[in-house]
Design an enzyme around this catalytic site. Structure first.
Site, PDB file in Angstrom:
ATOM      1  N   LYS A 182       0.902   4.109  -2.822  1.00 63.77           N
ATOM      2  CA  LYS A 182       0.537   5.499  -2.515  1.00 63.77           C
ATOM      3  C   LYS A 182       1.686   6.469  -2.794  1.00 63.77           C
ATOM      4  O   LYS A 182       1.449   7.633  -3.140  1.00 63.77           O
ATOM      5  CB  LYS A 182       0.065   5.605  -1.058  1.00 63.77           C
ATOM      6  CG  LYS A 182      -1.267   4.886  -0.786  1.00 63.77           C
ATOM      7  CD  LYS A 182      -2.355   5.305  -1.746  1.00 63.77           C
ATOM      8  CE  LYS A 182      -3.761   4.999  -1.231  1.00 63.77           C
ATOM      9  NZ  LYS A 182      -4.798   5.328  -2.236  1.00 63.77           N
ATOM     10  N   TYR A 189       0.830  -1.215   0.000  1.00 66.35           N
ATOM     11  CA  TYR A 189       0.000   0.000   0.000  1.00 66.35           C
ATOM     12  C   TYR A 189       0.861   1.260   0.000  1.00 66.35           C
ATOM     13  O   TYR A 189       0.591   2.215  -0.725  1.00 66.35           O
ATOM     14  CB  TYR A 189      -0.899  -0.059   1.237  1.00 66.35           C
ATOM     15  CG  TYR A 189      -1.938   1.033   1.379  1.00 66.35           C
ATOM     16  CD1 TYR A 189      -3.145   0.962   0.702  1.00 66.35           C
ATOM     17  CD2 TYR A 189      -1.724   2.104   2.254  1.00 66.35           C
ATOM     18  CE1 TYR A 189      -4.117   1.941   0.880  1.00 66.35           C
ATOM     19  CE2 TYR A 189      -2.689   3.083   2.436  1.00 66.35           C
ATOM     20  CZ  TYR A 189      -3.880   3.000   1.751  1.00 66.35           C
ATOM     21  OH  TYR A 189      -4.843   3.971   1.925  1.00 66.35           O
TER      22      TYR A 189
END
Ligand SMILES: NC(=O)c1ccc[n+]([C@@H]2O[C@H](COP(=O)([O-])OP(=O)(O)OC[C@H]3O[C@@H](n4cnc5c(N)ncnc54)[C@H](O)[C@@H]3O)[C@@H](O)[C@H]2O)c1
Length: 252
Positions: free
Chosen positions: A157, A153
């Site tokens: 991001k 993640y």
């Protein structure tokens, strides 16, 4: 400079930050394509918009699937008009420490956040360049700065921040701005699921997070929707390639 009415696409808008953003953009006077995996799950957001006098359409699409994205954007252009605003908000987590993270965990998170934002931006920006006006907002996260258990993640991001800056450079001459919002803790199903996974009550989880946040509260989906509204507004036309941390304080 008043805002003209445009066609906006918000992905992952069945709930959470996406739903609040869809409602806010509708309130700002835009027609909103409410995109999520399952068309039926978009109905509640569409209903909230239309019952408040706004204009919206439910569109089912998996943003990581190129054919689904291309047909969704075509359908949006037919039903609502050519999209001029895109909010890449759809997201998933598959948290695990590196030694336990599977290839599927990695690929799923990359697929939705990175590939999904790429496919959506590519399809939607074709309409924006033709119309010589556009706004793209990508949802990053404070996890881009690093977060235990989120190698997939946080990479995705952080990747979206680079994507944002490059698109800002490429698309600027078409009067298209591209920015990113990096939220801190926002109370949604996503953070609720994390509390459940680690076995902490939702109330305790939020209280624990709030204790670390300078403004002494957790964020709400509307905190992000308000920031999206700023970026897509007419008056933000000279703001591009930026990442704004909306986290109740200066750091994660
Ligand atoms: N909640 C937070 O604290 C927080 C913090 C930082 C960043 N974010 C980011 O904000 C965005 C929204 O998060 P949220 O908290 O509202 O999450 P959420 O889980 O409540 O909502 C995410 C939505 O995205 C949809 N979605 C997932 N995969 C999809 C796909 N392949 N195609 C289309 N739709 C898909 C889901 O069905 C869901 O409706 C995400 O990108 C998330 O990573 C959230």
């Amino acid at each position: 400079m008043s805002n003209e009415s445009r066609v906006a696409i918000v992905t992952g808008a069945a709930r959470g930050i996406g739903a609040a953003t869809a409602l806010r953009l509708a309130r700002d006077g835009h027609a909103v394509a409410v995109v999520d995996l399952d068309e039926g799950s978009c109905e509640q957001t569409v209903k909230s918009i239309t019952s408040a006098g706004g204009h919206a359409a439910a569109i089912g699409a998996d943003v990581s699937d190129a054919d689904a994205v291309n047909s969704a954007v075509e359908r949006i252009a037919d039903v609502l008009g050519p999209p001029a605003i895109l909010v890449n908000n759809a997201g998933v987590t598959r948290d695990n420490l590196l030694f336990k993270m599977t290839e599927v965990d990695w690929d799923t998170v990359m697929g939705v956040h990175v590939r999904g934002s790429f496919l959506m931006a590519k399809a939607a920006s074709a309409h924006m360049t033709a119309g010589k006006w556009g706004r793209i907002v990508n949802l990053s996260s404070t996890s881009a700065l690093g977060n235990r258990g989120q190698a997939n993640y946080s990479t995705a991001k952080a990747g979206l921040q680079g994507f944002t800056k490059t698109l800002a450079i490429e698309l600027g001459k078409f009067n298209i701005t591209v920015n990113a919002i990096a939220p801190g803790f926002i109370a949604t199903e996503m953070t609720k699921a994390t509390a459940e996974r680690i076995g902490v009550s939702w109330a305790d989880f939020q209280a624990g997070a709030a204790a670390q946040i300078p403004v002494a509260r957790v964020g709400q989906p509307e905190d992000i929707a308000n920031t999206v509204s700023f970026f897509v507004g007419e008056e933000a036309g000279y703001v591009s390639g930026q990442v704004i941390y909306v986290a109740g304080g200066p750091k994660a």
